[in-house]
Design an enzyme around this catalytic site. Structure first.
Site, PDB file in Angstrom:
ATOM      1  N   GLU A   1     -75.012   8.532 -15.755  1.00  0.00           N
ATOM      2  CA  GLU A   1     -73.846   9.007 -16.808  1.00  0.00           C
ATOM      3  C   GLU A   1     -72.891   9.755 -15.704  1.00  0.00           C
ATOM      4  O   GLU A   1     -71.428   9.738 -16.063  1.00  0.00           O
ATOM      5  CB  GLU A   1     -73.969   9.795 -17.916  1.00  0.00           C
TER       6      GLU A   1
ATOM      7  N   PHE B   1     -85.206  15.447 -30.997  1.00  0.00           N
ATOM      8  CA  PHE B   1     -85.028  14.856 -29.867  1.00  0.00           C
ATOM      9  C   PHE B   1     -83.853  14.478 -29.088  1.00  0.00           C
ATOM     10  O   PHE B   1     -82.762  14.146 -29.995  1.00  0.00           O
ATOM     11  CB  PHE B   1     -85.790  13.416 -30.001  1.00  0.00           C
ATOM     12  N   GLN B   2     -83.516  14.768 -27.894  1.00  0.00           N
ATOM     13  CA  GLN B   2     -82.467  14.458 -27.143  1.00  0.00           C
ATOM     14  C   GLN B   2     -81.371  15.248 -27.647  1.00  0.00           C
ATOM     15  O   GLN B   2     -80.061  15.035 -27.834  1.00  0.00           O
ATOM     16  CB  GLN B   2     -82.088  12.866 -26.839  1.00  0.00           C
TER      17      GLN B   2
ATOM     18  N   LYS C   1     -74.424  11.570 -35.223  1.00  0.00           N
ATOM     19  CA  LYS C   1     -75.082  10.194 -35.584  1.00  0.00           C
ATOM     20  C   LYS C   1     -74.405   9.916 -36.866  1.00  0.00           C
ATOM     21  O   LYS C   1     -74.028   8.844 -37.156  1.00  0.00           O
ATOM     22  CB  LYS C   1     -76.724  10.094 -35.332  1.00  0.00           C
TER      23      LYS C   1
END
Ligand SMILES: Cc1ncc(C[n+]2csc(CCOP(=O)(O)OP(=O)(O)O)c2C)c(N)n1
Ligand SMILES: [Mg+2]
Length: 596
Positions: free
Chosen positions: A57, A119-120, A169
């Site tokens: 990235e 997570f993440q 999300k």
């Protein structure tokens, strides 16, 4: 539309022609929306937004920055949450420090999971908040569309910079109406912007400026990256030509004036041309345009331009006025408008001054203190290689760099006829910038020659992007000036640490750059290690039509001269063995006030 589709539609509406990024769980809906958008555009014969995938990235961020720097448009980068976002912190800070417009869209864990160490998950707003021009965390899906549009507005207006949008999300998956217009209310920002954009130079201010110019015998323009970012290069050239005022530029300002023009005195500062720095020493009226007196230019602000009876400063950012150096005349506003207004006023009032004696003095400085190096050496001198590249590039190629000696040699020895051809990490000085920036610049400028002049250590930082060059079959040219180590660090260690080369020598490293490039699909991958071969091999390299990689084994002890040591004044400039000095100076051990 879904939130993800809205994001993609606004990117397209804002004129995005390429997206740089890497996918992952939290950004999957948006990646899917890009796919669907491009599929629909392809079916309808419309313009697609290719999604360019880097190795890392950080590479995507620098590609978007290369795209932005070379085109003046906003670069776009889309990454996933957590590690995707944290890998993007460096290019975001780099863009902030060099005032480059960028929009980064980060996926974030679902709103309900934020703060749970999901997570993440990473605290993007907090991390990026301290390095970006602005950060949005979109918690209200209904605000998403206006937020993305506002991010572009903030990135490109005023003093440009990076804007990060953190999109959970669930917000990407939300469905709602697409309005097609509308931005967020950001009244404070717009008020400041309005003031800056409408701050025209009035006649009485122009009169004062020209009174200072009339009183001057030795005026000098000092142009920074702001002149390029503001799209004011043409107005700067016109102003300089109209009143016969010579120009020095900062590292970031290179190309604001044509470096081959008779009014150009090239770069000033720590590694500026000796004649440029002597001109700064000798000038009696300094006009700073989109420049900020940073420590690589004004190491000792009180003693910078010591003979300037007056200093003027034009900038878009009010915070820069009187920040480092007190000035006598200043204007906050759009640089193109300001310079145009001054030129018009000067012409209207038939301003005339005779700076012929100053130009004769500068011509003498140019000749007596010209750039030079050991031309008789058996070893390949890096300056020679760059001169040969420059002969073919003719000041018309886009040149990117890593950070170190090679960066300064390229700045010193390459010509740039236009702005936005010289792309370098100026303020942050981020090694690893050159290769991804070249890739982004090539996407923004498909017809241009793009050359990454890199260092053996800098290129290692993002060497994964060699493969990106061949994946997209870009005709990017990569030159590695291999001096087997961190040359710039070694130079400082020789000067200031009695030659103790702590952790900067790479002569025992095993890397075979040519085979690495071949393994990544480069058909042209050549090592150049004989001086006699330089003209021929450089010519072959410059004319090769596809991805081309050239490693040049250079004199490992070649130095960057001139050098104004950190925290030193220009009269203590070291010019080395091959450039004449006005005052021969021996390098000093830095004092306690030294900055690094
Ligand atoms: C990411 C990063 N880490 C460390 C540095 C400090 N640094 C500045 S120049 C340099 C050496 C660069 O070596 P190379 O790329 O081979 O260029 P050279 O000076 O040899 O031409 C280092 C380590 C930096 N600028 N950026
Ligand atoms: Mg090196």
């Amino acid at each position: 539309m879904t939130g993800a589709e809205i994001v993609v539609q606004v990117l397209a509406d804002e004129g995005t022609t390429a997206i740089f990024g890497y996918s992952g769980g939290a950004i999957l809906p948006t990646y899917d929306a890009v796919f669907l958008y491009n599929q629909a555009q392809s079916a309808a014969g419309g313009r697609q937004m290719p999604l360019i995938v880097p190795a890392n990235e950080q590479g995507a961020g620098f590609m978007a920055a290369g795209y932005a720097r070379s085109s003046g448009r906003v670069g776009v980068c889309i990454v996933t949450s957590g590690p995707g976002a944290t890998n993007t912190v460096t290019p975001v800070r780099d863009c902030m420090a060099d005032s480059i417009p960028l929009v980064v869209v980060c996926g974030q864990v679902p709103t309900a999971a934020i703060g749970s160490d999901a997570f993440q998950e990473a605290p993007v707003a907090a991390l990026m908040g301290s390095v970006a021009k602005h950060v949005f965390l979109v918690t209200e899906a209904t605000q998403l569309e206006a937020t993305v549009r506002t991010a572009f507005e903030i990135a490109r207006t005023g003093r440009p910079g990076p804007v990060v949008i953190d999109v959970p999300k669930d917000v990407q998956n939300w469905s709602g109406a697409f309005a097609g217009a509308g931005t967020l209310a950001i009244p404070g920002y717009r008020k400041r912007l309005f003031a800056a954009n409408n701050g025209h130079i009035e006649d009485d201010e122009a009169k004062q400026f020209f009174a200072a110019l009339a009183a001057a015998k030795r005026p000098l323009l000092y142009a920074g990256g702001g002149a390029i970012n503001a799209g004011a290069a043409r107005e700067l050239r016109e102003f300089a030509a109209a009143f016969d005022v010579p120009v020095v530029t900062t590292l970031m300002g290179i190309g604001a004036v044509d470096t081959t023009d008779r009014l150009s005195l090239r770069m000033l500062g720590m590694h500026g041309a000796a004649f440029a720095n002597y001109a700064v020493e000798d000038c009696d009226f300094l006009v700073a345009v989109g420049a900020r007196f940073d420590d690589r230019v004004a190491g000792v602000p009180a003693k910078f331009a010591p003979n300037a009876k007056r200093i003027a400063h034009i900038d878009i950012d009010r915070a820069e006025i009187n920040k480092v150096k007190r000035v006598h005349w200043s204007h906050v506003g759009q640089l193109d408008d300001a310079l145009r207004t001054l030129t018009t006023y000067g012409r209207r009032t038939d301003f005339r001054a005779d700076f012929a004696a100053w130009h004769r003095h500068l011509d003498e400085l140019r000749q007596r203190h010209a750039m030079n190096y050991d031309r008789a050496s058996e070893l390949i001198q890096p300056y020679y290689v760059i001169e040969e590249i420059n002969r073919h590039a003719k000041g018309e190629a886009i040149i990117t760099t890593g950070v170190g000696q090679h960066q300064m040699w390229a700045a010193q020895y390459c010509d740039f006829r236009e702005p936005r051809l010289w792309l370098t990490s100026g303020s942050m000085g981020t090694m690893g910038f050159g290769l991804p920036a070249a890739i982004g610049a090539q996407f923004a400028n498909p017809g241009r020659t793009v050359i990454d002049i890199d260092g053996d250590a800098s290129i290692r930082m993002n060497i994964g992007e060699l493969e990106t060059v061949t994946t997209y079959d870009l005709p990017v040219k990569v030159v590695v000036l291999n001096n087997f180590g961190d040359g710039m660090v070694k130079q400082w260690q020789k000067l200031f640490f009695k030659g103790r080369l702590s952790a900067s020598d790479k002569s025992l490293h095993k890397k075979d750059f040519v085979r690495a490039a071949q393994a990544d699909g480069f058909k042209f991958a050549v090592r150049l290690d004989r001086k006699a071969d330089v003209p021929r091999v450089v010519e072959e390299f410059m004319h090769y039509p596809g991805p081309a990689f050239l490693e040049v084994i250079i004199d490992p002890d070649a130095g960057v001269y001139p050098m104004v040591g950190p925290g030193q004044t220009y009269d203590a400039m070291i010019t080395g063995e091959h450039i004449a000095s006005r005052t021969r100076v021996e390098p000093e051990q830095p004092g306690p006030s030294e900055m690094f």
